[in-house]
Design a protein around this motif. Structure first.
Motif, PDB file in Angstrom:
ATOM      1  N   UNK A  31     107.924  37.574  93.123  1.00 13.31           N
ATOM      2  CA  UNK A  31     108.668  38.843  93.148  1.00 13.31           C
ATOM      3  C   UNK A  31     108.121  39.771  92.061  1.00 13.31           C
ATOM      4  N   UNK A  32     108.246  41.064  92.302  1.00 14.64           N
ATOM      5  CA  UNK A  32     107.918  42.074  91.301  1.00 14.64           C
ATOM      6  C   UNK A  32     109.101  43.034  91.215  1.00 14.64           C
ATOM      7  N   UNK A  33     109.196  43.741  90.095  1.00 14.06           N
ATOM      8  CA  UNK A  33     110.358  44.612  89.883  1.00 14.06           C
ATOM      9  C   UNK A  33     109.915  45.976  89.344  1.00 14.06           C
ATOM     10  N   UNK A  84     113.493  45.319  93.621  1.00 17.73           N
ATOM     11  CA  UNK A  84     112.908  43.980  93.726  1.00 17.73           C
ATOM     12  C   UNK A  84     112.144  43.852  95.039  1.00 17.73           C
ATOM     13  N   UNK A  85     110.869  43.461  94.929  1.00 21.93           N
ATOM     14  CA  UNK A  85     110.022  43.222  96.100  1.00 21.93           C
ATOM     15  C   UNK A  85     109.711  41.729  96.179  1.00 21.93           C
ATOM     16  N   UNK A  86     109.824  41.201  97.391  1.00 23.67           N
ATOM     17  CA  UNK A  86     109.471  39.806  97.662  1.00 23.67           C
ATOM     18  C   UNK A  86     108.107  39.809  98.347  1.00 23.67           C
ATOM     19  N   UNK A  87     107.129  39.167  97.713  1.00 27.04           N
ATOM     20  CA  UNK A  87     105.737  39.277  98.145  1.00 27.04           C
ATOM     21  C   UNK A  87     105.250  37.934  98.694  1.00 27.04           C
ATOM     22  N   UNK A  88     104.658  38.003  99.882  1.00 30.35           N
ATOM     23  CA  UNK A  88     104.058  36.834 100.523  1.00 30.35           C
ATOM     24  C   UNK A  88     102.559  37.080 100.683  1.00 30.35           C
ATOM     25  N   UNK A 110     101.363  53.430  92.717  1.00 32.94           N
ATOM     26  CA  UNK A 110     100.783  52.735  91.573  1.00 32.94           C
ATOM     27  C   UNK A 110     101.806  51.821  90.887  1.00 32.94           C
ATOM     28  N   UNK A 111     103.048  52.304  90.748  1.00 30.26           N
ATOM     29  CA  UNK A 111     104.082  51.525  90.069  1.00 30.26           C
ATOM     30  C   UNK A 111     104.324  50.189  90.752  1.00 30.26           C
ATOM     31  N   UNK A 112     104.206  50.189  92.069  1.00 26.56           N
ATOM     32  CA  UNK A 112     104.423  48.969  92.854  1.00 26.56           C
ATOM     33  C   UNK A 112     103.149  48.136  92.963  1.00 26.56           C
ATOM     34  N   UNK A 113     102.053  48.760  93.401  1.00 25.28           N
ATOM     35  CA  UNK A 113     100.832  48.012  93.714  1.00 25.28           C
ATOM     36  C   UNK A 113     100.193  47.403  92.475  1.00 25.28           C
ATOM     37  N   UNK A 114     100.273  48.077  91.336  1.00 30.40           N
ATOM     38  CA  UNK A 114      99.653  47.531  90.131  1.00 30.40           C
ATOM     39  C   UNK A 114     100.279  46.193  89.732  1.00 30.40           C
ATOM     40  N   UNK A 115     101.584  46.053  89.955  1.00 30.22           N
ATOM     41  CA  UNK A 115     102.255  44.793  89.627  1.00 30.22           C
ATOM     42  C   UNK A 115     101.832  43.669  90.574  1.00 30.22           C
ATOM     43  N   UNK A 116     101.610  44.011  91.832  1.00 28.65           N
ATOM     44  CA  UNK A 116     101.130  43.006  92.799  1.00 28.65           C
ATOM     45  C   UNK A 116      99.731  42.531  92.410  1.00 28.65           C
ATOM     46  N   UNK A 117      98.870  43.469  92.033  1.00 36.55           N
ATOM     47  CA  UNK A 117      97.493  43.116  91.694  1.00 36.55           C
ATOM     48  C   UNK A 117      97.421  42.298  90.403  1.00 36.55           C
ATOM     49  N   UNK A 118      98.358  42.509  89.518  1.00 39.82           N
ATOM     50  CA  UNK A 118      98.393  41.683  88.306  1.00 39.82           C
ATOM     51  C   UNK A 118      98.676  40.219  88.641  1.00 39.82           C
ATOM     52  N   UNK A 135      92.230  46.769 101.606  1.00 41.06           N
ATOM     53  CA  UNK A 135      93.586  47.306 101.616  1.00 41.06           C
ATOM     54  C   UNK A 135      94.515  46.222 101.054  1.00 41.06           C
ATOM     55  N   UNK A 136      95.737  46.599 100.712  1.00 42.17           N
ATOM     56  CA  UNK A 136      96.659  45.631 100.118  1.00 42.17           C
ATOM     57  C   UNK A 136      97.757  45.218 101.094  1.00 42.17           C
ATOM     58  N   UNK A 137      98.692  46.126 101.371  1.00 41.30           N
ATOM     59  CA  UNK A 137      99.842  45.774 102.217  1.00 41.30           C
ATOM     60  C   UNK A 137      99.437  45.537 103.660  1.00 41.30           C
ATOM     61  N   UNK A 138      99.915  44.432 104.210  1.00 40.35           N
ATOM     62  CA  UNK A 138      99.642  43.988 105.574  1.00 40.35           C
ATOM     63  C   UNK A 138      98.190  43.597 105.790  1.00 40.35           C
ATOM     64  N   UNK A 139      97.356  43.662 104.751  1.00 48.61           N
ATOM     65  CA  UNK A 139      95.987  43.167 104.826  1.00 48.61           C
ATOM     66  C   UNK A 139      95.828  41.913 103.972  1.00 48.61           C
ATOM     67  N   UNK A 140      96.210  42.006 102.699  1.00 46.91           N
ATOM     68  CA  UNK A 140      96.163  40.843 101.807  1.00 46.91           C
ATOM     69  C   UNK A 140      97.539  40.236 101.569  1.00 46.91           C
ATOM     70  N   UNK A 141      98.560  41.061 101.617  1.00 48.15           N
ATOM     71  CA  UNK A 141      99.923  40.567 101.350  1.00 48.15           C
ATOM     72  C   UNK A 141     100.924  41.290 102.267  1.00 48.15           C
TER      73      UNK A 141
END
Length: 283
Positions: free
Chosen positions: A130-132, A141-145, A171-179, A110-116
């Motif tokens: 950050x991703x936009x 704007x998302x601030x990612x930890x 997809x619009x959000x998660x794909x940018x995090x995975x990049x 999983x991504x949110x709250x599991x890896x980030x």
């Protein structure tokens, strides 16, 4: 003498010659048998004419009702046992391509709250990047930890497992995090987003692993939300949700489990040992 000759000439010219009389012979009345034969012939001709007219009429109807195949083109045939109403769902169902290394097991993260952990609005005290993404026509704007150990987990897991990210995020959000997590596309084999989840109830998304083309005895899912893996609990390693605890060691335990589970023929047996508490007692 003269008067006699003139009378004879006049009398001769007034009579009809035998040849002229033969040109217009008087018609004789036909016999009853010939009349019957003639009537039958006429009836047959009329019947044949009616048939020809009927064939022409039917031919016209056939032309009017026959579709123009050149305009319509070819139509793909659908097997009789498949309901055409379900074709769209069959086409949209997620299905992973065959693994590059068939002997490797597959781990779904999983991504949110599991890896980030990510948030919007006021910038938090700590974040890695950050991703936009543009969502509904608006840039956000998302601030990612990143959770402690995320980078190492992806690197180590990709050496032994087929790594798949399965998130309920857009997809619009998660794909940018995975990049940002895998910029060279060497760690993550496949990515599944919200459109690959099943909505069991209104607002309740479930990650069904059974239809992804993988042997259920060779897959593990790591997720913080028990509802996400409710259909395959025997394949799931639950983790606590991550927000901003930089001392979190959850992913280090996951790495130990993955190394342990790689030696099992059926990963569900390794999961059962982990959930029974045997893992903690041994470590």
């Amino acid at each position: 003498m003269v008067s006699r000759i003139t009378r004879k000439a006049l009398t001769k010219s007034s009579k009809k010659s035998p040849k002229t009389a033969r040109r217009w012979p008087k018609k004789s009345s036909p016999s009853p048998l010939k009349s019957f034969s003639s009537a039958a012939t006429s009836f047959n001709r009329s019947l044949s004419s009616c048939r020809r007219h009927l064939f022409k009429i039917f031919a016209c109807f056939t032309v009017f009702h026959t579709p123009n195949k050149r305009k319509q083109g070819f139509h793909r045939l659908v097997p009789a046992h498949i309901d055409t109403k379900d074709i769209s769902s069959l086409l949209s169902a997620p299905f992973l391509p065959p693994p590059t290394f068939p002997r490797r097991k597959t781990v779904f993260f999983d991504l949110d709250e599991t890896l980030i952990h990510s948030c919007t609005g006021i910038p938090p005290e700590r974040y890695d990047f950050t991703i936009h993404p543009v969502i509904d026509g608006k840039e956000i704007t998302f601030y990612v930890l990143k959770r402690p150990g995320t980078d190492e987990l992806l690197r180590v897991a990709s050496e032994v497992y087929e790594v798949v990210i399965f998130t309920a995020g857009l997809r619009e959000y998660a794909s940018l995090v995975l990049e940002r997590l895998d910029p060279n596309n060497k760690l993550i084999s496949h990515r599944l987003y919200r459109d690959s989840c099943r909505e069991m109830e209104v607002g309740k998304l479930v990650k069904d692993l059974s239809g992804l083309g993988r042997d259920m005895g060779k897959v593990v899912i790591v997720d913080d939300n028990p509802a996400s893996f409710s259909l395959q609990k025997e394949n799931a390693i639950p983790v606590s949700p991550f927000i901003n605890d930089l001392d979190d060691r959850e992913l280090r335990e996951v790495m130990k489990f993955l190394n342990f589970a790689a030696n099992f023929e059926d990963t569900r047996e390794a999961v059962a040992l982990y959930l029974s508490g045997w893992w903690k007692s041994e470590s």
